[in-house]
Write a protein that holds these residues in place. Sequence first.
Motif, PDB file in Angstrom:
ATOM      1  N   PHE A   1       0.837  -1.201   0.000  1.00  0.00           N
ATOM      2  CA  PHE A   1       0.000   0.000   0.000  1.00  0.00           C
ATOM      3  C   PHE A   1       0.871   1.250   0.000  1.00  0.00           C
ATOM      4  O   PHE A   1       0.631   2.186  -0.763  1.00  0.00           O
ATOM      5  CB  PHE A   1      -0.942  -0.015   1.203  1.00  0.00           C
ATOM      6  CG  PHE A   1      -1.833   1.179   1.285  1.00  0.00           C
ATOM      7  CD1 PHE A   1      -2.900   1.339   0.409  1.00  0.00           C
ATOM      8  CD2 PHE A   1      -1.612   2.169   2.239  1.00  0.00           C
ATOM      9  CE1 PHE A   1      -3.723   2.455   0.471  1.00  0.00           C
ATOM     10  CE2 PHE A   1      -2.432   3.281   2.311  1.00  0.00           C
ATOM     11  CZ  PHE A   1      -3.486   3.430   1.418  1.00  0.00           C
ATOM     12  N   ARG A   2       1.883   1.265   0.849  1.00  0.00           N
ATOM     13  CA  ARG A   2       2.823   2.393   0.904  1.00  0.00           C
ATOM     14  C   ARG A   2       3.451   2.620  -0.475  1.00  0.00           C
ATOM     15  O   ARG A   2       3.515   3.754  -0.965  1.00  0.00           O
ATOM     16  CB  ARG A   2       3.905   2.132   1.942  1.00  0.00           C
ATOM     17  CG  ARG A   2       4.997   3.186   1.975  1.00  0.00           C
ATOM     18  CD  ARG A   2       6.097   2.815   2.958  1.00  0.00           C
ATOM     19  NE  ARG A   2       5.634   2.913   4.319  1.00  0.00           N
ATOM     20  CZ  ARG A   2       5.512   4.061   4.989  1.00  0.00           C
ATOM     21  NH1 ARG A   2       5.845   5.196   4.417  1.00  0.00           N
ATOM     22  NH2 ARG A   2       5.073   4.082   6.218  1.00  0.00           N
ATOM     23  N   GLY A   3       3.869   1.545  -1.123  1.00  0.00           N
ATOM     24  CA  GLY A   3       4.464   1.653  -2.455  1.00  0.00           C
ATOM     25  C   GLY A   3       3.497   2.199  -3.485  1.00  0.00           C
ATOM     26  O   GLY A   3       3.865   3.019  -4.331  1.00  0.00           O
ATOM     27  N   ALA A   4       2.237   1.752  -3.416  1.00  0.00           N
ATOM     28  CA  ALA A   4       1.217   2.241  -4.348  1.00  0.00           C
ATOM     29  C   ALA A   4       0.983   3.745  -4.150  1.00  0.00           C
ATOM     30  O   ALA A   4       0.842   4.488  -5.132  1.00  0.00           O
ATOM     31  CB  ALA A   4      -0.090   1.469  -4.175  1.00  0.00           C
ATOM     32  N   LEU A   5       0.938   4.202  -2.902  1.00  0.00           N
ATOM     33  CA  LEU A   5       0.793   5.636  -2.621  1.00  0.00           C
ATOM     34  C   LEU A   5       1.961   6.422  -3.199  1.00  0.00           C
ATOM     35  O   LEU A   5       1.763   7.450  -3.859  1.00  0.00           O
ATOM     36  CB  LEU A   5       0.706   5.899  -1.117  1.00  0.00           C
ATOM     37  CG  LEU A   5      -0.593   5.565  -0.401  1.00  0.00           C
ATOM     38  CD1 LEU A   5      -0.430   5.765   1.098  1.00  0.00           C
ATOM     39  CD2 LEU A   5      -1.748   6.404  -0.928  1.00  0.00           C
ATOM     40  N   GLN A   6       3.173   5.948  -2.950  1.00  0.00           N
ATOM     41  CA  GLN A   6       4.376   6.657  -3.421  1.00  0.00           C
ATOM     42  C   GLN A   6       4.432   6.689  -4.936  1.00  0.00           C
ATOM     43  O   GLN A   6       4.791   7.705  -5.526  1.00  0.00           O
ATOM     44  CB  GLN A   6       5.609   6.027  -2.819  1.00  0.00           C
ATOM     45  CG  GLN A   6       5.735   6.269  -1.337  1.00  0.00           C
ATOM     46  CD  GLN A   6       6.821   5.457  -0.666  1.00  0.00           C
ATOM     47  OE1 GLN A   6       7.066   4.295  -1.023  1.00  0.00           O
ATOM     48  NE2 GLN A   6       7.481   6.047   0.317  1.00  0.00           N
ATOM     49  N   LYS A   7       4.059   5.597  -5.556  1.00  0.00           N
ATOM     50  CA  LYS A   7       4.083   5.539  -7.023  1.00  0.00           C
ATOM     51  C   LYS A   7       3.064   6.514  -7.612  1.00  0.00           C
ATOM     52  O   LYS A   7       3.359   7.235  -8.560  1.00  0.00           O
ATOM     53  CB  LYS A   7       3.783   4.120  -7.499  1.00  0.00           C
ATOM     54  CG  LYS A   7       3.814   3.968  -8.995  1.00  0.00           C
ATOM     55  CD  LYS A   7       3.547   2.535  -9.406  1.00  0.00           C
ATOM     56  CE  LYS A   7       3.541   2.414 -10.926  1.00  0.00           C
ATOM     57  NZ  LYS A   7       3.212   1.053 -11.349  1.00  0.00           N
ATOM     58  N   PHE A   8       1.844   6.538  -7.052  1.00  0.00           N
ATOM     59  CA  PHE A   8       0.804   7.406  -7.590  1.00  0.00           C
ATOM     60  C   PHE A   8       1.098   8.882  -7.334  1.00  0.00           C
ATOM     61  O   PHE A   8       0.965   9.714  -8.228  1.00  0.00           O
ATOM     62  CB  PHE A   8      -0.563   7.043  -7.009  1.00  0.00           C
ATOM     63  CG  PHE A   8      -1.671   7.868  -7.584  1.00  0.00           C
ATOM     64  CD1 PHE A   8      -2.138   7.634  -8.863  1.00  0.00           C
ATOM     65  CD2 PHE A   8      -2.252   8.896  -6.846  1.00  0.00           C
ATOM     66  CE1 PHE A   8      -3.142   8.402  -9.414  1.00  0.00           C
ATOM     67  CE2 PHE A   8      -3.267   9.672  -7.388  1.00  0.00           C
ATOM     68  CZ  PHE A   8      -3.704   9.423  -8.677  1.00  0.00           C
ATOM     69  N   GLU A   9       1.489   9.219  -6.125  1.00  0.00           N
ATOM     70  CA  GLU A   9       1.706  10.627  -5.765  1.00  0.00           C
ATOM     71  C   GLU A   9       3.061  11.143  -6.244  1.00  0.00           C
ATOM     72  O   GLU A   9       3.254  12.352  -6.356  1.00  0.00           O
ATOM     73  CB  GLU A   9       1.562  10.833  -4.252  1.00  0.00           C
ATOM     74  CG  GLU A   9       0.165  10.598  -3.730  1.00  0.00           C
ATOM     75  CD  GLU A   9      -0.857  11.625  -4.184  1.00  0.00           C
ATOM     76  OE1 GLU A   9      -0.476  12.675  -4.753  1.00  0.00           O
ATOM     77  OE2 GLU A   9      -2.050  11.385  -3.976  1.00  0.00           O
ATOM     78  N   GLY A  10       4.015  10.253  -6.479  1.00  0.00           N
ATOM     79  CA  GLY A  10       5.314  10.653  -7.008  1.00  0.00           C
ATOM     80  C   GLY A  10       6.172  11.380  -5.985  1.00  0.00           C
ATOM     81  O   GLY A  10       6.103  11.120  -4.786  1.00  0.00           O
ATOM     82  N   ALA A  11       6.948  12.318  -6.480  1.00  0.00           N
ATOM     83  CA  ALA A  11       7.943  13.017  -5.666  1.00  0.00           C
ATOM     84  C   ALA A  11       7.342  13.826  -4.525  1.00  0.00           C
ATOM     85  O   ALA A  11       8.051  14.193  -3.600  1.00  0.00           O
ATOM     86  CB  ALA A  11       8.782  13.922  -6.563  1.00  0.00           C
ATOM     87  N   SER A  12       6.038  14.103  -4.580  1.00  0.00           N
ATOM     88  CA  SER A  12       5.431  14.925  -3.528  1.00  0.00           C
ATOM     89  C   SER A  12       5.425  14.234  -2.172  1.00  0.00           C
ATOM     90  O   SER A  12       5.268  14.868  -1.147  1.00  0.00           O
ATOM     91  CB  SER A  12       4.008  15.337  -3.910  1.00  0.00           C
ATOM     92  OG  SER A  12       3.181  14.202  -4.022  1.00  0.00           O
ATOM     93  N   LEU A  13       5.565  12.895  -2.158  1.00  0.00           N
ATOM     94  CA  LEU A  13       5.639  12.169  -0.876  1.00  0.00           C
ATOM     95  C   LEU A  13       7.084  11.973  -0.550  1.00  0.00           C
ATOM     96  O   LEU A  13       7.597  11.360   0.173  1.00  0.00           O
ATOM     97  CB  LEU A  13       4.898  10.844  -0.939  1.00  0.00           C
ATOM     98  CG  LEU A  13       3.397  10.923  -0.868  1.00  0.00           C
ATOM     99  CD1 LEU A  13       2.768   9.533  -0.869  1.00  0.00           C
ATOM    100  CD2 LEU A  13       2.921  11.646   0.363  1.00  0.00           C
TER     101      LEU A  13
END
Length: 139
Positions: free
Chosen positions: A127-139
């Motif tokens: 889940f953490r990876g999916a969030l980071q992938k979708f939101e990109g550099a902003s996270l």
Amino acid sequence: MEGFRFTIPYKVRVVDVNYGGHVANSAVLNFFQDARIAYLANLGPYGEIDIGEGCGIILPEAQVKYLAEMFLGEELEIGVRVDELRNSSFVMRYRIERQGRATAEGTTALVAFDYQKRRPRRLPAGFRGALQKFEGASL
């Protein structure tokens, strides 16, 4: 909607309107939930009670800022994004717009929660990876 990679359309319903003739303040939290559920589903096979590894989320805190009235039948756009990502929690930010003008904004703090053990836990790695992938550099 500037600053939001994910949005959903929303048409104000009768149940959203209060005795004052405009959208009830409680309805705005429901708008946020609808957008959150759609956002999670967009990330993958996720939902509020299942973000992987037997984990769901709970909402211990919400903040809303009302900027303009909203009325029955109006077409709205609701944006949602993740602003902060921590070990066991994250913060989602929301904006509701009508024809490009903000009507409400807010945030919700969401905590990873093991519903079987009835306690918080770390966010699942997938889940953490999916969030980071979708939101990109902003996270």
